[in-house]
Design an enzyme around this catalytic site. Structure first.
Site, PDB file in Angstrom:
ATOM      1  N   ARG A  86      -9.882  31.198  49.728  1.00  0.00           N
ATOM      2  CA  ARG A  86      -8.762  31.011  48.873  1.00  0.00           C
ATOM      3  C   ARG A  86      -9.330  29.568  48.432  1.00  0.00           C
ATOM      4  O   ARG A  86      -9.137  29.343  46.978  1.00  0.00           O
ATOM      5  CB  ARG A  86      -7.191  30.894  49.142  1.00  0.00           C
ATOM      6  CG  ARG A  86      -6.529  30.862  47.807  1.00  0.00           C
ATOM      7  CD  ARG A  86      -5.031  31.146  48.285  1.00  0.00           C
ATOM      8  NE  ARG A  86      -4.424  30.403  49.299  1.00  0.00           N
ATOM      9  CZ  ARG A  86      -3.326  30.510  49.757  1.00  0.00           C
ATOM     10  NH1 ARG A  86      -2.580  31.495  49.067  1.00  0.00           N
ATOM     11  NH2 ARG A  86      -2.917  29.571  50.490  1.00  0.00           N
ATOM     12  N   LYS A 188      -5.154  27.369  43.994  1.00  0.00           N
ATOM     13  CA  LYS A 188      -3.977  26.129  44.634  1.00  0.00           C
ATOM     14  C   LYS A 188      -4.202  24.848  44.357  1.00  0.00           C
ATOM     15  O   LYS A 188      -5.006  24.127  45.090  1.00  0.00           O
ATOM     16  CB  LYS A 188      -3.925  26.521  46.081  1.00  0.00           C
ATOM     17  CG  LYS A 188      -2.842  26.225  46.824  1.00  0.00           C
ATOM     18  CD  LYS A 188      -2.544  26.253  48.426  1.00  0.00           C
ATOM     19  CE  LYS A 188      -1.407  25.900  48.941  1.00  0.00           C
ATOM     20  NZ  LYS A 188      -0.314  26.546  48.500  1.00  0.00           N
ATOM     21  N   GLU A 224       6.825  33.937  40.497  1.00  0.00           N
ATOM     22  CA  GLU A 224       6.742  33.309  41.742  1.00  0.00           C
ATOM     23  C   GLU A 224       8.064  32.806  41.865  1.00  0.00           C
ATOM     24  O   GLU A 224       8.933  32.627  40.995  1.00  0.00           O
ATOM     25  CB  GLU A 224       5.893  32.060  41.676  1.00  0.00           C
ATOM     26  CG  GLU A 224       4.193  32.675  41.696  1.00  0.00           C
ATOM     27  CD  GLU A 224       3.531  31.665  42.525  1.00  0.00           C
ATOM     28  OE1 GLU A 224       3.665  30.871  43.119  1.00  0.00           O
ATOM     29  OE2 GLU A 224       2.273  32.173  42.868  1.00  0.00           O
TER      30      GLU A 224
END
Length: 344
Positions: A86, A188, A224
């Site tokens: 990720r 992220k 989210e």
């Protein structure tokens, strides 16, 4: 505020989720097109140029994972290669050099082992949180990728992200967007979190745990839950999580999808979760590395308040998923192949 503690003075069962300075962190520098070998250091201060792209143009990304003490006293990591993958995707989105996946896991093991005394004892409900990050550094001023970067990873013991551990908590659906439809929502990166501070503050001022974000295009679908992913369990036992290009792909979420299907024999799906169709769910929760699983008691949607299973009791499916996941992380439940990396 930095908390000055030593392992021998910590009340492990009473830890919160806050910064604690531990003994060592790993750091590696990227210069002239290559990463150096990296080293452990006791210095928790970064020394960077005032022209660093991380400071001006948001060229940075980070990860979060945990190390766990098992019943036999050993230490293990939960799916660290998924964090490495990720971070690779986040770096590619921001035109930063990728820190090699194998070296990422090696660095994590080094920093955990160097801080072994800070890994909470088995059975305390606490774990060692690990924060790897990459930032653009060097003398820059134009809007372009940096020529120099820092990769680092530091650790600290933590307790539950939401106070009270596994118990239902309530959230507020916000009108703010977390990310643009084709922006950096799936990476992220710090900018996603900076933008969430105001809606999060407004939710907490109204006594909710955090804000829930809807899809930025239509504002009709849940995306989210604060800094975590949403999941719901329908009345006909379908485990569903939202699917969108602006959602951060949670490692915990994908682990729960697998466990729901293969250990709990539920049907699973990634799909749309419409905020006006919540009556189909008997349970719901937020999931992520920090939160693990936070059962959602209720959602405030404008003037309406929707309760899922209960505001005070954890639903049975959520409880089974939590026990399965945490059992794997702490070594009490057999893990799927490749999910666990032993530190020592």
């Amino acid at each position: 505020m930095t908390t000055e503690l030593r392992p021998e003075t910590i009340e492990w069962e009473n830890l919160g989720f806050s910064y604690i300075k531990t003994d060592y962190r790993f750091i590696s520098y990227y210069k002239e097109g290559a990463w150096d070998e990296g080293t452990l250091t006791e210095d928790n201060q970064l020394h960077i140029s005032e022209g660093s792209t991380a400071l001006h143009y948001g060229q940075q990304c980070f990860e979060g994972l945990k190390a766990y003490r098992t019943a036999d006293g050993s230490i293990q990591l939960f799916r660290p290669f998924e964090n490495a993958k990720r971070m690779k995707r986040s770096c590619e989105r921001l035109l930063m050099p990728v820190y090699p996946e194998d070296k990422f896991v090696e660095a994590i093991k080094k920093v955990v082992e160097a801080n072994e005394d800070w890994v909470p004892p088995y059975g305390t409900g606490s774990s060692l949180y690990i924060r790897p990050f990459i930032i653009g550094t060097g003398d820059n001023i134009g809007v372009k990728p940096a020529d120099e970067y820092i990769f680092s990873a530091f650790v600290m013991p933590v307790g539950p992200y939401f106070k009270g551990g596994l118990k239902p908590t309530n959230f507020l659906v916000t009108d703010y967007d977390r990310a643009a439809p084709k922006g950096t929502g799936a990476a992220k990166v710090g900018g996603n979190y900076a933008g969430s501070l105001l809606p999060g503050k407004e939710a907490k001022e109204r006594s909710f745990s955090d804000a829930v974000y809807l899809d930025p295009e239509t504002h009709t679908k849940i995306e989210e839950v604060g800094a975590a992913n949403f999941f719901g369990i329908t009345k006909d036992d379908l485990f569903i999580t939202p699917k969108s290009s602006s959602i951060l792909p949670s490692i915990t979420k994908y682990s729960l999808l697998w466990l729901a299907e293969n250990r709990l024999n539920l049907k699973v799906s990634e799909g749309d979760v419409y905020v006006d169709q919540l009556d189909q769910f008997k349970e719901a929760g937020a999931c992520g590395t920090a939160a693990v699983i936070a059962p959602i008691g209720g959602l405030q949607i404008k003037d309406d308040f929707h309760v899922f299973y209960s505001e005070t009791e954890v639903g049975p499916v959520t409880k089974r998923l939590y026990n399965e996941l945490v059992g794997i992380q702490t070594g009490d439940v057999e893990a799927p192949e490749g999910w666990i990396e032993k530190v020592k």
